[in-house]
Design a protein around this motif. Structure first.
Motif, PDB file in Angstrom:
ATOM      1  N   MET A 103       0.821  -1.209   0.000  1.00 56.92           N
ATOM      2  CA  MET A 103       0.000   0.000   0.000  1.00 56.92           C
ATOM      3  C   MET A 103       0.856   1.262   0.000  1.00 56.92           C
ATOM      4  O   MET A 103       0.412   2.318  -0.468  1.00 56.92           O
ATOM      5  CB  MET A 103      -0.960  -0.001   1.184  1.00 56.92           C
ATOM      6  N   VAL A 106       1.053   2.696  -3.535  1.00 54.15           N
ATOM      7  CA  VAL A 106      -0.118   3.221  -4.254  1.00 54.15           C
ATOM      8  C   VAL A 106      -0.865   4.284  -3.461  1.00 54.15           C
ATOM      9  O   VAL A 106      -1.859   4.824  -3.949  1.00 54.15           O
ATOM     10  CB  VAL A 106      -1.089   2.075  -4.627  1.00 54.15           C
ATOM     11  N   THR A 107      -0.424   4.590  -2.252  1.00 56.11           N
ATOM     12  CA  THR A 107      -1.098   5.592  -1.435  1.00 56.11           C
ATOM     13  C   THR A 107      -0.592   6.992  -1.790  1.00 56.11           C
ATOM     14  O   THR A 107       0.623   7.237  -1.734  1.00 56.11           O
ATOM     15  CB  THR A 107      -0.864   5.318   0.064  1.00 56.11           C
ATOM     16  N   ARG A 135       4.445  -1.062  -7.791  1.00 54.25           N
ATOM     17  CA  ARG A 135       3.049  -0.596  -7.855  1.00 54.25           C
ATOM     18  C   ARG A 135       2.152  -1.570  -8.602  1.00 54.25           C
ATOM     19  O   ARG A 135       0.929  -1.480  -8.508  1.00 54.25           O
ATOM     20  CB  ARG A 135       2.992   0.782  -8.525  1.00 54.25           C
ATOM     21  N   GLN A 136       2.733  -2.518  -9.309  1.00 51.50           N
ATOM     22  CA  GLN A 136       1.946  -3.529 -10.014  1.00 51.50           C
ATOM     23  C   GLN A 136       1.645  -4.740  -9.140  1.00 51.50           C
ATOM     24  O   GLN A 136       0.931  -5.645  -9.555  1.00 51.50           O
ATOM     25  CB  GLN A 136       2.685  -3.989 -11.282  1.00 51.50           C
ATOM     26  N   GLY A 137       2.185  -4.766  -7.923  1.00 51.47           N
ATOM     27  CA  GLY A 137       1.945  -5.890  -7.022  1.00 51.47           C
ATOM     28  C   GLY A 137       3.235  -6.584  -6.646  1.00 51.47           C
ATOM     29  O   GLY A 137       4.335  -6.076  -6.874  1.00 51.47           O
ATOM     30  N   LYS A 366     -10.255  -7.989  -5.949  1.00 50.34           N
ATOM     31  CA  LYS A 366     -10.047  -7.042  -7.039  1.00 50.34           C
ATOM     32  C   LYS A 366     -10.199  -5.611  -6.548  1.00 50.34           C
ATOM     33  O   LYS A 366      -9.450  -4.720  -6.957  1.00 50.34           O
ATOM     34  CB  LYS A 366     -11.049  -7.330  -8.156  1.00 50.34           C
ATOM     35  N   GLU A 367     -11.153  -5.368  -5.637  1.00 49.98           N
ATOM     36  CA  GLU A 367     -11.392  -4.017  -5.125  1.00 49.98           C
ATOM     37  C   GLU A 367     -10.213  -3.496  -4.319  1.00 49.98           C
ATOM     38  O   GLU A 367     -10.111  -2.300  -4.056  1.00 49.98           O
ATOM     39  CB  GLU A 367     -12.642  -3.989  -4.253  1.00 49.98           C
ATOM     40  N   ASN A 368      -9.309  -4.401  -3.914  1.00 50.41           N
ATOM     41  CA  ASN A 368      -8.156  -4.033  -3.096  1.00 50.41           C
ATOM     42  C   ASN A 368      -6.850  -4.408  -3.799  1.00 50.41           C
ATOM     43  O   ASN A 368      -5.932  -4.942  -3.181  1.00 50.41           O
ATOM     44  CB  ASN A 368      -8.241  -4.712  -1.717  1.00 50.41           C
ATOM     45  N   HIS A 369      -6.784  -4.136  -5.105  1.00 56.83           N
ATOM     46  CA  HIS A 369      -5.564  -4.319  -5.901  1.00 56.83           C
ATOM     47  C   HIS A 369      -5.142  -5.779  -6.014  1.00 56.83           C
ATOM     48  O   HIS A 369      -3.986  -6.054  -6.328  1.00 56.83           O
ATOM     49  CB  HIS A 369      -4.394  -3.511  -5.309  1.00 56.83           C
ATOM     50  N   LEU A 371      -4.517  -7.659  -3.644  1.00 61.53           N
ATOM     51  CA  LEU A 371      -3.495  -7.779  -2.604  1.00 61.53           C
ATOM     52  C   LEU A 371      -3.984  -8.768  -1.555  1.00 61.53           C
ATOM     53  O   LEU A 371      -5.095  -8.629  -1.035  1.00 61.53           O
ATOM     54  CB  LEU A 371      -3.270  -6.407  -1.960  1.00 61.53           C
TER      55      LEU A 371
END
Length: 518
Positions: A103, A106-107, A135-137, A366-369, A371
């Motif tokens: 996070m 991306v924050t 940032r892509q995971g 999906k709603e949370n990247h 992650l």
């Protein structure tokens, strides 16, 4: 070179790779993940990141955090020095969670170019490791292989600079994100700021990094957290194995919930990317139940979408997702990166998928990247709990129709062959052929790893899956049956099919086979 210029060598750099992570022994005479090696990994990540992004190292920022392991501070310090030596700016997040590290990329206001978490999840105290993010995971297996090659070869940035290392309190920012997610999700008409008011919730942090969930998430939301336990970071993990899958961890949480008669209990692993729960009746919400509950919440919002799970989920879970919820269940390979990558692939191919989840407690939305975040998953459950209480129902009503096995067992079969992966695959191929001609057994197609067999013999009504362990010289055997005594009957029929492979250690299977044999 190490910080003092000496060449650092270990027996096998590739041996540090653990799928998409790095893990190794970090203390004692057999230590392979030393401060010198961590320094070299920091320099390797700096080189990989700068070259991947095609940017000068002086313009890059990397966040670094750790769990409570005793070796964490020294390894983290050395890794940060390796990053800073090559000119990168480094944010020192201190004790942190793995999801928070991602996070930080991306924050807004932080937007780090990369992040590193020092953790070995639930492994013994003498182990440690690294998880890497952009940032892509999380980095994939191939990326980590390249990192290790860079670390071994010393192919670092050619013009070392001097970057700054600065402490940053990002965990407060991350916790605030969870607080707002729960407030918005519950939308309590009378207590919008304290939507968990009136709920008694205990947290078992397993002496890892999850203590923040009590004082920075639950308490600001109004929950009574009296009785929460093992919140103090202690890398010896003195109270129980810090693993939400482990019976000892679940027993400790269940005892706390029932003894204090609270509404809900939560247990985390050391780096907080996995979690499980216990309801007010002392009923465990982990493994298939946790998958079912997450699927019920997601499919209510996204009807007809696909849920990706690992390979060892039950037949009853498939029926629940597809028949009761109207979704699509896709079993895939074990390994959290595998299920996440499959969810990403499905979405890219036009097949809607909002949830990728392992029975181990790794859950990515999906709603949370996408992650895998144990704290985020528990936030979802708490939203549902608060809503259910307001509507006069229980959390368990969501999974009331889930058909559960009467028996389940996981048996680890040691493989002494030096080339255990090759010989293990030979065993799996032989079993597939032998099981395929057994009466009332049917090999399940499209299983993606190992061999899964549906067992419909007298008194069996179940299945088994034999697969290679992700990391160890072991064949993992899962057996489930919806009939009491059925797992023993399946094991009894399996035993002669696996005998004759000299490298296999079958004593655990022999013990399981001593149960009812029909």
């Amino acid at each position: 070179m190490g910080p003092d210029g000496r060449l650092i060598t270990i027996m096998d750099w590739k041996a540090l790779q653990n799928g998409s992570d790095i893990r190794g022994i970090a203390m004692g005479p057999r230590a392979e993940l030393t401060p010198e090696v961590a320094h070299r990994l920091g320099r390797a990540f700096a080189a990989w990141l700068a070259r991947s992004l095609e940017r000068a190292p002086e313009g890059l920022t990397v966040a670094v955090g750790r769990d409570s392991r005793l070796t964490g501070p020294d390894l983290m310090s050395s890794l940060m020095q390796g990053l800073a030596r090559d000119g990168l700016r480094v944010f020192d997040l201190g004790l942190a969670s793995t999801p928070a590290m991602f996070m930080s990329t991306v924050t807004p206001g932080y937007a780090c170019d990369g992040a590193v978490m020092l953790t070995a999840s639930h492994l013994p105290p003498d182990r440690n490791g690294c998880k890497f993010f952009t940032r892509q995971g999380g980095l994939n297996r191939d990326d980590v292989s390249v990192l290790l090659e860079l670390a071994e070869s010393g192919d670092f940035l050619s013009a070392p600079g001097t970057g700054a290392i600065m402490p940053v309190d990002f965990m407060t920012v991350y916790a605030r994100q969870l607080v707002e997610r729960i407030r918005n999700g519950v939308a309590h008409p009378e207590h919008p700021e304290r939507p968990l008011q009136g709920l008694r919730i205990v947290v078992d942090a397993g002496n890892g990094a999850a203590g923040f969930f009590v004082d920075r998430v639950l308490q600001p939301l109004g929950a009574d957290t009296t009785g929460s336990q093992y919140l103090e970071p202690d890398g010896t993990f003195p109270n129980h194995v810090p693993n939400p899958e482990h019976p000892d961890a679940m027993a400790a949480l269940t005892q706390a919930v029932t003894a204090q008669r609270v509404d809900f209990g939560i247990v985390f692993d050391p780096d907080v990317d996995r979690a499980a729960a216990v309801d007010s009746d002392g009923r465990a919400i982990n493994r298939n139940r946790l998958v079912a509950l997450a699927a019920a919440m997601v499919l209510r919002e996204h009807p007809g979408s696909t849920v990706v799970t690992d390979s060892i989920t039950s037949d009853g879970l498939t029926d629940f997702i597809e028949r009761d919820l109207g979704g699509v269940h896709r079993r895939f390979k074990r390994g959290y990166r595998n299920v996440i990558n499959e969810a990403l692939r499905l979405n890219a191919a036009g097949q809607e998928c909002w949830l990728a989840i392992e029975t181990s407690g790794h859950a990515a939305l999906k709603e949370n990247h996408f992650l895998d975040d144990g704290a985020y998953l528990m936030a979802m459950l708490l939203i549902e709990l608060a809503r259910a209480r307001r509507e006069g129902r229980s959390l368990g009503t969501l999974i009331a129709t889930l058909r559960e096995p009467a028996e389940s067992a996981e048996i680890r079969i040691g493989n002494d062959d030096r080339d255990f992966r090759t010989s293990g695959n030979q065993v799996i191929d032989a079993l597939r052929a032998r099981a395929g001609v057994e009466p009332d057994w049917k090999v399940v197609p499209d299983n993606y790893e190992g061999v899964r067999v549906a067992c419909r013999g007298a008194g069996e009504r179940g299945w088994f899956l034999l697969r290679l362990s992700l990391h160890d010289p072991v064949l993992a055997l899962n057996i489930e049956s919806e009939t009491p005594g059925g797992a023993g009957r399946i094991a009894h029929r399996l035993l002669p099919l696996l005998q004759g492979f000299d490298a296999l250690e079958l004593s655990a299977l022999e013990t399981a086979a001593k149960g009812p044999s029909g």
